[in-house]
Scaffold this motif. Structure first.
Motif, mmCIF file in Angstrom:
data_model
loop_
_atom_site.group_PDB
_atom_site.id
_atom_site.type_symbol
_atom_site.label_atom_id
_atom_site.label_comp_id
_atom_site.label_asym_id
_atom_site.label_seq_id
_atom_site.Cartn_x
_atom_site.Cartn_y
_atom_site.Cartn_z
ATOM 1 N N PRO A 458 0.787 -1.248 0.000
ATOM 2 C CA PRO A 458 0.000 0.000 0.000
ATOM 3 C C PRO A 458 0.810 1.284 0.000
ATOM 4 O O PRO A 458 0.293 2.326 -0.413
ATOM 5 C CB PRO A 458 -0.816 -0.129 1.295
ATOM 6 C CG PRO A 458 -0.936 -1.592 1.529
ATOM 7 C CD PRO A 458 0.362 -2.164 1.070
ATOM 8 N N ASN A 459 2.075 1.237 0.448
ATOM 9 C CA ASN A 459 2.868 2.474 0.458
ATOM 10 C C ASN A 459 3.582 2.729 -0.877
ATOM 11 O O ASN A 459 4.304 3.704 -1.035
ATOM 12 C CB ASN A 459 3.890 2.450 1.594
ATOM 13 C CG ASN A 459 4.850 1.266 1.484
ATOM 14 O OD1 ASN A 459 4.742 0.435 0.589
ATOM 15 N ND2 ASN A 459 5.791 1.191 2.407
ATOM 16 N N HIS A 460 3.369 1.856 -1.852
ATOM 17 C CA HIS A 460 4.007 2.015 -3.167
ATOM 18 C C HIS A 460 3.271 3.088 -3.967
ATOM 19 O O HIS A 460 2.041 3.183 -3.923
ATOM 20 C CB HIS A 460 3.981 0.689 -3.931
ATOM 21 C CG HIS A 460 4.864 0.657 -5.136
ATOM 22 N ND1 HIS A 460 4.492 1.231 -6.341
ATOM 23 C CD2 HIS A 460 6.106 0.142 -5.329
ATOM 24 C CE1 HIS A 460 5.461 1.061 -7.215
ATOM 25 N NE2 HIS A 460 6.452 0.399 -6.638
ATOM 26 N N PRO A 461 3.990 3.924 -4.729
ATOM 27 C CA PRO A 461 3.359 5.009 -5.506
ATOM 28 C C PRO A 461 2.282 4.528 -6.488
ATOM 29 O O PRO A 461 1.353 5.254 -6.792
ATOM 30 C CB PRO A 461 4.534 5.650 -6.258
ATOM 31 C CG PRO A 461 5.741 5.304 -5.447
ATOM 32 C CD PRO A 461 5.463 3.967 -4.837
ATOM 33 N N ARG A 462 2.421 3.289 -6.984
ATOM 34 C CA ARG A 462 1.463 2.793 -7.982
ATOM 35 C C ARG A 462 0.347 1.968 -7.359
ATOM 36 O O ARG A 462 -0.460 1.378 -8.095
ATOM 37 C CB ARG A 462 2.196 1.956 -9.046
ATOM 38 C CG ARG A 462 2.946 2.782 -10.075
ATOM 39 C CD ARG A 462 3.129 1.987 -11.366
ATOM 40 N NE ARG A 462 1.888 1.446 -11.897
ATOM 41 C CZ ARG A 462 1.009 2.156 -12.611
ATOM 42 N NH1 ARG A 462 1.239 3.431 -12.875
ATOM 43 N NH2 ARG A 462 -0.085 1.582 -13.064
ATOM 44 N N PHE A 463 0.285 1.910 -6.056
ATOM 45 C CA PHE A 463 -0.684 1.007 -5.427
ATOM 46 C C PHE A 463 -2.115 1.265 -5.907
ATOM 47 O O PHE A 463 -2.817 0.339 -6.328
ATOM 48 C CB PHE A 463 -0.623 1.108 -3.899
ATOM 49 C CG PHE A 463 -1.747 0.356 -3.228
ATOM 50 C CD1 PHE A 463 -1.707 -1.027 -3.134
ATOM 51 C CD2 PHE A 463 -2.850 1.029 -2.711
ATOM 52 C CE1 PHE A 463 -2.745 -1.735 -2.538
ATOM 53 C CE2 PHE A 463 -3.897 0.330 -2.112
ATOM 54 C CZ PHE A 463 -3.838 -1.050 -2.023
ATOM 55 N N TYR A 464 -2.578 2.507 -5.827
ATOM 56 C CA TYR A 464 -3.978 2.769 -6.147
ATOM 57 C C TYR A 464 -4.279 2.585 -7.628
ATOM 58 O O TYR A 464 -5.366 2.130 -7.998
ATOM 59 C CB TYR A 464 -4.387 4.161 -5.663
ATOM 60 C CG TYR A 464 -4.704 4.139 -4.190
ATOM 61 C CD1 TYR A 464 -5.835 3.481 -3.709
ATOM 62 C CD2 TYR A 464 -3.848 4.720 -3.264
ATOM 63 C CE1 TYR A 464 -6.118 3.419 -2.356
ATOM 64 C CE2 TYR A 464 -4.123 4.666 -1.907
ATOM 65 C CZ TYR A 464 -5.257 4.021 -1.457
ATOM 66 O OH TYR A 464 -5.526 3.942 -0.117
ATOM 67 N N ASN A 465 -3.329 2.899 -8.490
ATOM 68 C CA ASN A 465 -3.534 2.632 -9.916
ATOM 69 C C ASN A 465 -3.738 1.145 -10.165
ATOM 70 O O ASN A 465 -4.652 0.734 -10.901
ATOM 71 C CB ASN A 465 -2.337 3.136 -10.725
ATOM 72 C CG ASN A 465 -2.186 4.644 -10.652
ATOM 73 O OD1 ASN A 465 -1.718 5.172 -9.640
ATOM 74 N ND2 ASN A 465 -2.604 5.340 -11.699
ATOM 75 N N ASP A 466 -2.885 0.314 -9.539
ATOM 76 C CA ASP A 466 -2.980 -1.135 -9.733
ATOM 77 C C ASP A 466 -4.205 -1.717 -9.024
ATOM 78 O O ASP A 466 -4.832 -2.653 -9.526
ATOM 79 C CB ASP A 466 -1.702 -1.817 -9.225
ATOM 80 C CG ASP A 466 -0.481 -1.466 -10.073
ATOM 81 O OD1 ASP A 466 -0.647 -0.722 -11.057
ATOM 82 O OD2 ASP A 466 0.630 -1.918 -9.741
ATOM 83 N N PHE A 467 -4.537 -1.159 -7.866
ATOM 84 C CA PHE A 467 -5.721 -1.607 -7.125
ATOM 85 C C PHE A 467 -6.984 -1.403 -7.975
ATOM 86 O O PHE A 467 -7.805 -2.315 -8.131
ATOM 87 C CB PHE A 467 -5.829 -0.836 -5.812
ATOM 88 C CG PHE A 467 -7.110 -1.054 -5.047
ATOM 89 C CD1 PHE A 467 -7.347 -2.248 -4.388
ATOM 90 C CD2 PHE A 467 -8.075 -0.052 -4.995
ATOM 91 C CE1 PHE A 467 -8.530 -2.447 -3.680
ATOM 92 C CE2 PHE A 467 -9.256 -0.231 -4.289
ATOM 93 C CZ PHE A 467 -9.480 -1.434 -3.627
ATOM 94 N N VAL A 468 -7.136 -0.221 -8.538
ATOM 95 C CA VAL A 468 -8.317 0.075 -9.356
ATOM 96 C C VAL A 468 -8.287 -0.713 -10.662
ATOM 97 O O VAL A 468 -9.321 -1.190 -11.132
ATOM 98 C CB VAL A 468 -8.427 1.589 -9.622
ATOM 99 C CG1 VAL A 468 -9.538 1.892 -10.625
ATOM 100 C CG2 VAL A 468 -8.696 2.328 -8.313
#
Length: 674
Positions: A458-468
């Motif tokens: 979750p602290n990775h910069p791309r987390f939310y892009n990959d999550f969505v």
């Protein structure tokens, strides 16, 4: 009563005669019997009852059948209204019992005739054309309503700002001096509560009553033989909030306006009221300027010990105390001339007494430090708020149980894998009897837990892009509603934006609702009624949402719900745990996260006919050793880490042919449920 209970919950009992498709549930009958035993022995029962066990009727039936008065406290006003308007009338009719019931809320829920009249007389108090329309609705409602409960006026939202001016507070209530005391909705509600056999309240009112008893104020709530706390998992947080205190510059500015208006109208010439009011207003604004350094602190808040430029704050607090002292002194001289002056005095006194905890040399400050309270300052957009809260509420909460009184605390989420110790310790209830009943649902067939394999931490910069990106295919294939639960408001905004962009790119027609764009109740109503809608929300959406059927078939959680490290109360509690030789993470943070995660997961399956996928984007759930504590506390869903299998699960249910997922062996590296 034991025989009566068995009859009530039997296949041919009174409930079966009035409830369509009623069928006996062993867990419901057993919970009702446990409540009866607690009532008989004046004991304390802590009962975890999974979704679908029928816990509401399980505690209401013995409460109605028992001798003496009963008090039911809920976590939300929504459930409070549901109990009073739906569940209790149905039960009373089914059992043919001549019991009286009452609904009692905090005074801020009832129209105040006096303040409403003052609002009508002061055109400057209305902030918009909408408020002019709302005022007309409220005036008509006050003339026609028997209860004065704002929840009954649908045309004015419960969270509308105008209610703050059309209701009273403990500080500005005129009490017996009020010219409209005979018509007072608050007093009527309290009288009805004193006379009723069963009273429905909420945790906030219960804790407010407890806090007032700490101050030596007469009880607001009636003495009862039985107290039932539903949604009891909320009690530690509510108790912390209400047993502490706070003071905001909003309150101070309100007090300055109140004293100036009352002074000029009722005691003109006896003091320079405008000068006193302006002095208080300037002192309040100076206090906010003294903590401008919080702009750069996490969460824009800090404990008193960590406050930047502490000396500037101390000076501003002393100047504010002097202004309040002058206001109190002048108002004391004229308080008998008019109730408005007495109300202004009460408001200023309350502000001064709260501020005393923040003056280093004041007795109240030394007492707070000796009792283990934590103090912190929060910088808001247009205000600053000073908070004080007890490090532990265990002693304060448990010692207020009245002698001879039975307590029942129930919820679907009280234990961590069957262990109640964390909850019991928080409330000082170590001697309580504990019991738990699992949900009757077939979770392995009805639900699938999906933890994607390749998502970054979750602290990775791309987390939310990959999550969505992982969520979008699931949202596209399911025809039901999608609830996305985030751990922060910032994440809500980010996820909602990415989902809208993703749907547009794929040509998928989906409405995306975002917390903060409308009132919570309005968002939920649209979510329930508009099939296929996506709702993205934070903390307040993790519980209290009941959306059965295909209106909700996919719940997605971004991260494990660990409390933010910048929470001053949490920080102080973790430090206290560390000092006592404990492990803060395992002893406090992990159990809290487990209970919250179970609450969020509980939104998915609400009835025996429901089905759906629970997606958790935080791979620590299965890849970290402590994750076992968390996933074992969830309902025993089938499990996978493969997106394709999650899509198959949804397709299978859409075709009414559930895929065969083996649940007795590990699924894609995820251990089986126990």
């Amino acid at each position: 009563m034991q025989q009566e209970l068995a009859e009530v919950f039997s296949e041919h009992g009174p409930l079966a005669r009035v409830v369509e498709q009623y069928r006996p549930r062993a867990a419901q009958a057993e919970l009702a019997e446990a409540v009866r035993q607690a009532l008989q022995t004046h004991g304390t029962l802590v009962a975890e009852a999974g979704t679908g066990t029928g816990k509401t009727w399980a505690y209401l039936v013995p409460a109605l059948l028992g001798q003496g008065k009963a008090l039911v406290s809920t976590g939300t006003r929504t459930l409070q209204d549901q109990l009073y308007w739906r569940d209790l009338p149905r039960l009373r009719e089914a059992l043919a019992l001549p019991v009286s019931i009452a609904l009692l809320k905090g005074r801020g829920n009832y129209v105040c005739h006096y303040h409403l009249e003052r609002l009508q007389e002061d055109e400057r108090a209305l902030k918009s054309r909408d408020e002019m329309v709302q005022l007309r609705h409220i005036v008509r409602f006050a003339q026609q309503s028997k209860s004065g409960d704002k929840a009954e006026l649908a045309s004015v939202p419960e969270d509308a700002d105008i209610w703050h001016r059309a209701t009273s507070t403990r500080e500005n209530c005129l009490g017996q001096d009020c010219p409209r005391v005979k018509d007072c909705f608050v007093l009527k509600a309290r009288r009805q509560a004193q006379d009723a056999d069963l009273v429905v309240v909420n945790h906030a009112l219960f804790m407010a009553d407890l806090a007032l008893r700490e101050e030596g104020v007469t009880d607001l709530l009636p003495a009862t033989n039985l107290v039932v706390f539903d949604e009891a998992h909320q009690l530690p947080a509510v108790a912390t909030r209400f047993l502490g205190n706070s003071l905001s510059t909003h309150q101070l500015l309100d007090a300055s306006r109140m004293l100036e208006a009352a002074g000029l109208a009722q005691a003109r010439g006896l003091a320079d009221w405008t000068k006193i009011a302006k002095g208080l207003e300037s002192a309040a604004r100076a206090l906010r300027l003294s903590v401008a350094g919080l702009e750069n602190m996490p969460g824009r808040r800090a404990t008193l010990l960590m406050l930047p430029e502490r000396s500037a704050f101390d000076e501003a607090a002393e100047a504010l105390a002097s202004s309040l002292e002058e206001a109190v002194e002048q108002l004391t001289e004229v308080q008998d001339k008019h109730p408005d002056l007495a109300a202004a005095l009460a408001q200023c006194k309350t502000c001064f007494q709260t501020l005393e905890r923040w003056r280093p040399d004041a007795p109240a400050a030394r007492q707070a430090a000796a009792q283990g309270w934590v103090q912190w300052v929060e910088l808001l957009t247009h205000a600053v708020r000073l908070h004080s809260a007890p490090l532990s509420v265990a002693e304060l909460f448990s010692q207020h149980r009245q002698e001879g009184q039975a307590w029942v605390l129930t919820s679907a989420t009280l234990s961590v894998n069957g262990d109640f110790q964390h909850f019991l310790q928080q409330l000082g209830l170590q001697d309580a009897q504990t019991a738990r009943w699992d949900s009757p649902f077939d979770y392995a067939a009805q639900g699938l837990l999906f933890v994607p394999e390749r998502l970054p931490l979750p602290n990775h910069p791309r987390f939310y892009n990959d999550f969505v990106a992982t969520l979008l295919p699931l949202a596209a294939v399911t025809e039901g509603g999608v609830l996305v639960l985030c751990t922060t408001l910032r994440a809500v905004e980010k996820v909602a934006q990415l989902l809208q962009e993703g749907f547009k790119k794929q040509g998928v027609q989906r409405t995306v609702l975002q917390q903060g764009t409308a009132a919570r109740s309005a968002l939920l109503e649209q979510f329930r009624s508009q099939r296929g809608t996506v709702l993205v929300g934070s903390a307040s959406f993790w519980e209290g949402i009941d959306v059965p059927g295909e209106a909700l078939t996919l719940v997605a959680i971004d991260k494990l719900p660990f409390a933010p490290p910048d929470d001053p109360v949490l920080e102080a509690r973790l430090e206290a745990c560390r000092r006592e030789g404990g492990n803060p993470f395992m002893d406090y943070q992990l159990p809290e996260a487990a209970i919250t995660l179970k609450q969020g997961a509980g939104r998915l399956i609400r009835t025996e006919a429901d089905w759906g996928v629970l997606m958790v984007g935080d791979t620590r759930l299965v890849e970290k050793p402590y994750g076992r504590v968390l996933w074992r506390g969830l309902p025993p869903f089938s499990r996978t880490r493969q997106l394709e299998l999650a899509l198959d699960f949804i397709e299978g249910h859409r075709l009414q042919a559930t895929p065969s997922l083996e649940t007795s062996e590990p699924v894609d590296g995820v251990p089986p449920a126990t």
